[in-house]
Every structure is written in structure tokens, then in C-alpha cells.
Design a protein around this motif. Sequence first.
Motif, mmCIF file in Angstrom:
data_model
loop_
_atom_site.group_PDB
_atom_site.id
_atom_site.type_symbol
_atom_site.label_atom_id
_atom_site.label_comp_id
_atom_site.label_asym_id
_atom_site.label_seq_id
_atom_site.Cartn_x
_atom_site.Cartn_y
_atom_site.Cartn_z
ATOM 1 N N LEU A 290 -2.261 -6.932 2.757
ATOM 2 C CA LEU A 290 -3.072 -7.820 1.706
ATOM 3 C C LEU A 290 -3.739 -8.640 2.440
ATOM 4 O O LEU A 290 -4.734 -9.518 2.063
ATOM 5 N N ASP A 291 -3.028 -9.264 3.387
ATOM 6 C CA ASP A 291 -3.396 -10.673 3.832
ATOM 7 C C ASP A 291 -3.721 -10.537 5.622
ATOM 8 O O ASP A 291 -3.857 -11.379 6.228
ATOM 9 N N ALA A 292 -4.036 -9.128 5.761
ATOM 10 C CA ALA A 292 -4.224 -8.895 7.119
ATOM 11 C C ALA A 292 -5.686 -9.356 7.612
ATOM 12 O O ALA A 292 -6.414 -8.873 7.046
ATOM 13 N N LEU A 296 -6.890 -5.299 13.683
ATOM 14 C CA LEU A 296 -5.486 -5.378 14.261
ATOM 15 C C LEU A 296 -4.603 -6.084 13.216
ATOM 16 O O LEU A 296 -3.504 -5.556 13.483
ATOM 17 N N GLY A 297 -4.845 -6.695 12.334
ATOM 18 C CA GLY A 297 -4.001 -7.187 11.488
ATOM 19 C C GLY A 297 -3.144 -5.967 10.636
ATOM 20 O O GLY A 297 -2.167 -6.004 10.434
ATOM 21 N N LEU A 298 -4.204 -4.936 10.411
ATOM 22 C CA LEU A 298 -3.439 -3.796 9.579
ATOM 23 C C LEU A 298 -2.639 -3.162 10.530
ATOM 24 O O LEU A 298 -1.706 -2.783 10.030
ATOM 25 N N ILE A 299 -2.902 -2.873 11.896
ATOM 26 C CA ILE A 299 -2.069 -2.356 12.664
ATOM 27 C C ILE A 299 -0.511 -3.244 12.729
ATOM 28 O O ILE A 299 0.330 -2.614 12.479
ATOM 29 N N LEU A 302 1.661 -3.035 9.515
ATOM 30 C CA LEU A 302 2.490 -1.730 9.679
ATOM 31 C C LEU A 302 3.743 -1.982 10.650
ATOM 32 O O LEU A 302 4.837 -1.698 10.124
ATOM 33 N N GLU A 303 3.471 -2.701 11.498
ATOM 34 C CA GLU A 303 4.785 -2.916 12.469
ATOM 35 C C GLU A 303 5.413 -4.046 11.881
ATOM 36 O O GLU A 303 6.735 -3.660 11.934
ATOM 37 N N ASN A 304 4.979 -4.951 11.262
ATOM 38 C CA ASN A 304 5.761 -5.879 10.444
ATOM 39 C C ASN A 304 6.659 -5.172 9.250
ATOM 40 O O ASN A 304 7.591 -5.848 9.040
ATOM 41 N N LEU A 305 6.111 -4.240 8.720
ATOM 42 C CA LEU A 305 7.006 -3.395 7.852
ATOM 43 C C LEU A 305 8.129 -2.839 8.495
ATOM 44 O O LEU A 305 8.908 -2.767 7.633
ATOM 45 N N ILE A 306 8.111 -2.311 9.642
ATOM 46 C CA ILE A 306 9.156 -1.815 10.205
ATOM 47 C C ILE A 306 10.006 -2.765 10.468
ATOM 48 O O ILE A 306 11.483 -2.868 10.490
#
Length: 397
Positions: A290-292, A296-299, A302-306
Motif C-alpha cells: 500500500l505504501d510502496a 521497485l517498491g512493489l518488488i 513482496l520481499e518484506n512479506l517474506i
Amino acid sequence: MVGVLVLILVLFLINQGLFSSFSKRHKWFSKKLMNFLFLYHLFFYGVYYTYTLFNRSDSKLYYERPQMGSNWFEFFGTSTTFIDFMSWPFINILGFSYEMMMVLFAWFGYIGFVYAYLFFRENIPVKIKVFNIDFIVLVLFLPNMHFWTASLGKGAPIFMGLMMFAYAIKDPKKRWVVLLIGSLITYYIRPHVFLFVAVGTVLGYMTGKEKISFWKKLLVYIGMIGSLLLVQDTILGVAGLDESENLVQGFEDFSEDRAGELARSGSGVDMANYPLPLKLFTFWFRPLFLDAPGVLGLIVSLENLIYLFLFFKILKKDFISFLKKSPVSVKMSITVFLLASVAMSFVMSNLGIIMRQKSMVMYFLFFVIYYYLAQKKYDRIVKLRRRRKKALVTFSK
């Protein structure tokens, strides 16, 4: 472009020499995995270089500045100056182009991943799968980590220095050269991070479960504490606290000023009034979709979710008792990670900078998570073996 290809070939050959040396010392060392990782990291060199063609990048300034001085040692110093010092002979004597310097520093970042692999595998022989992927393979191939360590700048060499230090501290007597190089790189690029590493190491050796000889402990204590005393003015000077009479108040003032500056930039977040847990959550796990800031922020989201899923794996009742019984490497890692996270969360208020800065310390968290999961698996294996042995004894009677 020819220079880039020749340099990549030379670095590939250097890698093979290093791999042969590591294979002799560590039978589990995988040349195949490390060579594939090299190609993977080179891909991110290409991605980052393409990014610089269309976006503003500090890497261009890092290439231009060393050309403005005729004396190499006029660039010797800490922080940004030290990157210029590292670059000067390659640019002014060997004639490296901007693209070649990007490859060279990307290689420094890659060497950081090699030492991270050594650090993890040497200390944790038990294999663990997460999301049905080998844990160490998962963390070695996280894209955000490679993106920020594949260009000319601070990110690649500081990561290399930290991972060299983490690997060498297990046996400082035999690995003193690697330990010294890692310490110097870390100190000269980010003196305050060297402070966190030194404190973490001392605390780890003081409280670790291993039976370590008195002389080995004394060597580490004298080395780390002595280093801190020698460089304390430089470390404090980074935040303008070298002449401060009240360090706590001085740090608070510095944090507010720095956070305010960063919050006014492109992807700023107002963290000044956040409670500490929310500051840490922001530093570790944001942006989250939502705040990406941009593609690059979206990618990275996904990594931050991991990262978040991995973090959930240590939110267990037995984690604190595990830490109490853990070895030097775990206690050092958790201390470095927490100290750096707390300090940076007070001064970081820009998601773009947070994405870059946290790549320095996240591997210390990954190591703690990996060790915790491996310890639990090992304990289950031991318990199962004891049950089987007991059952066999009972059956034989």
C-alpha cells in the motif's frame, strides 16, 4: 563494453581460486551454488546499471569525485570519502570506466554473499526448508539484497565487510587477516555500524554457551574494546556528538534533524512520533504494497512479506530460552541487528533509504532465525533417537 567483459572474466577466475581455497577448508562448500550466485548477482548489476540510465544515482557522483583529486590519500577518511579512496586507483591509474567500476563494486557485494554463505553453513550444518525452499538458498537469492549491493557506492563494500567479520570472528586467531579487513572496511565506511558489531561481539563472547579459552576471550575483549576507545571520536563525530556534553540529548537532537530532512524527500514517512515498536516494524518490514514507492517498491514489498513470515517463526514462547542458551554467533547477531535497527529507526524517515540501509543488517536476523529453526529440528531428531534407543532396549529385554 570490452573492458566490462574482460573484468567479469578476471573476477570469475579469481572466484575459482577463492572457491578452491574454501573447498579445502570446508568440505560442504558448493562451487556450483556460488558460481550460479555470481551469475545471479551480475544480473542485478545489469538491472541497477539500467536503472541509473533513467534515474538519479549516487554511483555517478562516486565515479566523478575521485577524478577531481590528483593525490590518492587526500581521499582517505571515513564514510563517503572512503569509497572515493577505494575507487581512486582503479579510476585514475587503471583507467576503469563507470561501467567497470560498477562491476567491481558489484563483485565486492557478491563476495559479501560468499562470506554470508560460509557464515551460515559453518555454524548451522542442519538443513531447513521454508516455503519448501532450502533456507540458505532462499536468503542468498533475495532480490532486494542483490539490487543494493550491485553498484558503485557504500552498500556493496559495507555488506562485504560485515559478512567477512561475521565469518572470521568464529576463529579470530586463524582468520585474523579476514577479521582485520572486515573490521577496517566496516569502520571506515560506517563507523557507527562498527560500534554495533564490536558491542555485539563482546556481549556474545561474554554470554555465549561455548567453553572458550580465557586467552581467546581476552584477545577479543582487548581487540574490540581497544578499537572502540581508539575510534570513539570518529564514531561520535558521525552524528556531530564528539563535542557534546550530553550524548543522549545530542543523539535525540541529531535524530530529529535527520529524520526531518529525510521525511521531506520523495518517499518520506513521518516516524518522529511513532512508538519504538512501530519504528522498528517500519524499518524491518515496510514498504508493504500500500505504501510502496513505485515498481521497485512493489518488488521490495513482496520481499518484506517474506521477512515478515520468517520473523513470525521466532515469535514463540521458547525463543527467549533459546537465546539464553545460544552460542556466541547467535548472541552477536541478535545484538548487532537490534542495536543497528534501533539506531537507524530513529533517523530513517524515507522508505527508499530504508530499503537500501536495512540490507546491511537483515542477514544477522536471518542467521538467528535459521539457527533457531535448526536447533528445534536437531532437538526433535535427538529426542526421536532417544525414544528409538529406549524402545530397542525395552524390546531386547
